[in-house]
Design a protein around this motif. Structure first.
Motif, PDB file in Angstrom:
ATOM      1  N   ILE A 115       0.836  -1.203   0.000  1.00  0.00           N
ATOM      2  CA  ILE A 115       0.000   0.000   0.000  1.00  0.00           C
ATOM      3  C   ILE A 115       0.869   1.250   0.000  1.00  0.00           C
ATOM      4  O   ILE A 115       0.589   2.216  -0.724  1.00  0.00           O
ATOM      5  CB  ILE A 115      -0.967  -0.032   1.197  1.00  0.00           C
ATOM      6  CG1 ILE A 115      -2.005  -1.124   0.988  1.00  0.00           C
ATOM      7  CG2 ILE A 115      -1.642   1.322   1.396  1.00  0.00           C
ATOM      8  CD1 ILE A 115      -2.861  -1.423   2.182  1.00  0.00           C
ATOM      9  N   GLY A 116       1.947   1.247   0.784  1.00  0.00           N
ATOM     10  CA  GLY A 116       2.858   2.387   0.784  1.00  0.00           C
ATOM     11  C   GLY A 116       3.506   2.605  -0.574  1.00  0.00           C
ATOM     12  O   GLY A 116       3.645   3.750  -1.030  1.00  0.00           O
ATOM     13  N   ALA A 117       3.918   1.526  -1.228  1.00  0.00           N
ATOM     14  CA  ALA A 117       4.529   1.645  -2.555  1.00  0.00           C
ATOM     15  C   ALA A 117       3.534   2.180  -3.576  1.00  0.00           C
ATOM     16  O   ALA A 117       3.887   3.017  -4.423  1.00  0.00           O
ATOM     17  CB  ALA A 117       5.070   0.282  -3.001  1.00  0.00           C
ATOM     18  N   THR A 121       4.013   5.691  -5.432  1.00  0.00           N
ATOM     19  CA  THR A 121       4.009   5.707  -6.889  1.00  0.00           C
ATOM     20  C   THR A 121       2.947   6.661  -7.424  1.00  0.00           C
ATOM     21  O   THR A 121       3.194   7.387  -8.388  1.00  0.00           O
ATOM     22  CB  THR A 121       3.792   4.285  -7.441  1.00  0.00           C
ATOM     23  OG1 THR A 121       4.779   3.412  -6.883  1.00  0.00           O
ATOM     24  CG2 THR A 121       3.879   4.256  -8.953  1.00  0.00           C
ATOM     25  N   GLN A 122       1.774   6.671  -6.787  1.00  0.00           N
ATOM     26  CA  GLN A 122       0.722   7.592  -7.217  1.00  0.00           C
ATOM     27  C   GLN A 122       1.154   9.039  -7.051  1.00  0.00           C
ATOM     28  O   GLN A 122       0.913   9.872  -7.926  1.00  0.00           O
ATOM     29  CB  GLN A 122      -0.565   7.333  -6.440  1.00  0.00           C
ATOM     30  CG  GLN A 122      -1.286   6.081  -6.862  1.00  0.00           C
ATOM     31  CD  GLN A 122      -2.545   5.830  -6.051  1.00  0.00           C
ATOM     32  OE1 GLN A 122      -2.748   6.401  -4.986  1.00  0.00           O
ATOM     33  NE2 GLN A 122      -3.399   4.958  -6.565  1.00  0.00           N
ATOM     34  N   ILE A 138      -2.106   2.260 -12.065  1.00  0.00           N
ATOM     35  CA  ILE A 138      -1.703   2.494 -10.674  1.00  0.00           C
ATOM     36  C   ILE A 138      -2.420   3.715 -10.112  1.00  0.00           C
ATOM     37  O   ILE A 138      -2.851   3.712  -8.958  1.00  0.00           O
ATOM     38  CB  ILE A 138      -0.164   2.648 -10.571  1.00  0.00           C
ATOM     39  CG1 ILE A 138       0.506   1.293 -10.828  1.00  0.00           C
ATOM     40  CG2 ILE A 138       0.247   3.189  -9.209  1.00  0.00           C
ATOM     41  CD1 ILE A 138       2.011   1.338 -10.895  1.00  0.00           C
ATOM     42  N   GLN A 139      -2.571   4.761 -10.916  1.00  0.00           N
ATOM     43  CA  GLN A 139      -3.257   5.969 -10.452  1.00  0.00           C
ATOM     44  C   GLN A 139      -4.720   5.691 -10.111  1.00  0.00           C
ATOM     45  O   GLN A 139      -5.298   6.355  -9.256  1.00  0.00           O
ATOM     46  CB  GLN A 139      -3.215   7.073 -11.516  1.00  0.00           C
ATOM     47  CG  GLN A 139      -1.930   7.823 -11.566  1.00  0.00           C
ATOM     48  CD  GLN A 139      -1.747   8.742 -10.370  1.00  0.00           C
ATOM     49  OE1 GLN A 139      -2.543   8.810  -9.461  1.00  0.00           O
ATOM     50  NE2 GLN A 139      -0.639   9.449 -10.383  1.00  0.00           N
ATOM     51  N   ASN A 140      -5.331   4.704 -10.751  1.00  0.00           N
ATOM     52  CA  ASN A 140      -6.759   4.443 -10.569  1.00  0.00           C
ATOM     53  C   ASN A 140      -7.060   3.227  -9.711  1.00  0.00           C
ATOM     54  O   ASN A 140      -8.167   2.693  -9.771  1.00  0.00           O
ATOM     55  CB  ASN A 140      -7.436   4.300 -11.937  1.00  0.00           C
ATOM     56  CG  ASN A 140      -7.423   5.609 -12.692  1.00  0.00           C
ATOM     57  OD1 ASN A 140      -7.760   6.647 -12.139  1.00  0.00           O
ATOM     58  ND2 ASN A 140      -7.005   5.569 -13.946  1.00  0.00           N
ATOM     59  N   ILE A 141      -6.102   2.782  -8.916  1.00  0.00           N
ATOM     60  CA  ILE A 141      -6.353   1.655  -8.006  1.00  0.00           C
ATOM     61  C   ILE A 141      -7.343   2.105  -6.934  1.00  0.00           C
ATOM     62  O   ILE A 141      -7.177   3.143  -6.310  1.00  0.00           O
ATOM     63  CB  ILE A 141      -5.048   1.152  -7.368  1.00  0.00           C
ATOM     64  CG1 ILE A 141      -4.199   0.446  -8.421  1.00  0.00           C
ATOM     65  CG2 ILE A 141      -5.337   0.206  -6.206  1.00  0.00           C
ATOM     66  CD1 ILE A 141      -2.860  -0.024  -7.914  1.00  0.00           C
ATOM     67  N   TRP A 145     -11.280  -1.731  -2.668  1.00  0.00           N
ATOM     68  CA  TRP A 145     -11.176  -3.099  -3.173  1.00  0.00           C
ATOM     69  C   TRP A 145      -9.876  -3.749  -2.721  1.00  0.00           C
ATOM     70  O   TRP A 145      -9.823  -4.957  -2.481  1.00  0.00           O
ATOM     71  CB  TRP A 145     -11.288  -3.122  -4.704  1.00  0.00           C
ATOM     72  CG  TRP A 145     -12.702  -2.938  -5.132  1.00  0.00           C
ATOM     73  CD1 TRP A 145     -13.248  -1.823  -5.684  1.00  0.00           C
ATOM     74  CD2 TRP A 145     -13.762  -3.879  -5.005  1.00  0.00           C
ATOM     75  NE1 TRP A 145     -14.583  -2.013  -5.906  1.00  0.00           N
ATOM     76  CE2 TRP A 145     -14.932  -3.269  -5.504  1.00  0.00           C
ATOM     77  CE3 TRP A 145     -13.852  -5.174  -4.511  1.00  0.00           C
ATOM     78  CZ2 TRP A 145     -16.159  -3.919  -5.528  1.00  0.00           C
ATOM     79  CZ3 TRP A 145     -15.083  -5.820  -4.540  1.00  0.00           C
ATOM     80  CH2 TRP A 145     -16.207  -5.184  -5.046  1.00  0.00           C
ATOM     81  N   LEU A 146      -8.834  -2.951  -2.597  1.00  0.00           N
ATOM     82  CA  LEU A 146      -7.567  -3.485  -2.089  1.00  0.00           C
ATOM     83  C   LEU A 146      -7.738  -3.973  -0.650  1.00  0.00           C
ATOM     84  O   LEU A 146      -7.189  -5.004  -0.266  1.00  0.00           O
ATOM     85  CB  LEU A 146      -6.489  -2.402  -2.174  1.00  0.00           C
ATOM     86  CG  LEU A 146      -5.038  -2.842  -2.138  1.00  0.00           C
ATOM     87  CD1 LEU A 146      -4.722  -3.767  -3.299  1.00  0.00           C
ATOM     88  CD2 LEU A 146      -4.131  -1.630  -2.178  1.00  0.00           C
ATOM     89  N   GLY A 147      -8.528  -3.254   0.135  1.00  0.00           N
ATOM     90  CA  GLY A 147      -8.829  -3.675   1.509  1.00  0.00           C
ATOM     91  C   GLY A 147      -9.608  -4.975   1.540  1.00  0.00           C
ATOM     92  O   GLY A 147      -9.335  -5.867   2.350  1.00  0.00           O
TER      93      GLY A 147
END
Length: 176
Positions: A115-117, A121-122, A138-141, A145-147
């Motif tokens: 998550i930090g990376a 990156t964003q 990557i900008q639109n993650i 949903w990652l959670g």
């Protein structure tokens, strides 16, 4: 085997000796909770205040931190119940406890770095106006949903550990 601790435990060992009773952990937990929850609540109140300029009522402004506190209460209670069951299961055998802690810590550290990376990156791609399919993805993650995927990873890991313990290790011990 459980007495041999890691690098940080050796450094912080003098501080651990100050705690002789379980009630002495309460102030430490309170300070941790105060730091995390207060920062989040202040951010929500600031969000509410900025929204107030667009014609939201006072009840609307007050309701967001109250709903946040209610949601945290439900999630913390659910987490406590689940972790109590998981630790009861893990404490049956010291080796199981060590593997359980190692697995949960590894998943947590990998998730935090991931998550930090992604966040870093964003920020970098936003500042440098980098273009491309990968950078756009990557900008639109979506972090919600990652959670969900992280919760699913914990559940799958726990399920695999339970199946391996129940069907392979436990059966091997009962047959010998």
């Amino acid at each position: 085997m459980l007495i041999n601790r890691g690098f940080l435990a050796r450094i912080l060992n003098p501080f651990f000796k100050c705690i002789n009773h379980s009630w002495q952990m309460y102030p430490i937990g309170f300070l941790f909770g105060l730091g995390f929850d207060t920062a989040t609540e202040i951010a929500l109140i600031a969000l509410s205040a900025s929204t107030a300029q667009s014609g939201v009522t006072t009840i609307g402004i007050i309701s967001l931190p109250i709903l946040f506190a209610a949601g945290m209460n439900i999630m913390d209670t659910t987490d406590s119940v689940m972790m109590s069951g998981a630790y009861t299961w893990a404490f049956d055998t010291p080796v199981r406890k060590a593997y359980y802690n190692l697995t949960v810590t590894t998943i947590s550290v990998v998730a935090a770095f991931l998550i930090g990376a992604i966040e870093l990156t964003q920020v970098i791609t936003n500042m440098t106006h980098t273009q491309g399919k990968v950078w756009f993805w990557i900008q639109n993650i979506d972090f919600s949903w990652l959670g969900y995927e992280l919760v699913i990873a914990f559940l799958i890991t726990w399920g695999i550990a339970y199946v391996v313990w129940h069907f392979f290790i436990k059966k091997r011990k009962t047959t010998t």
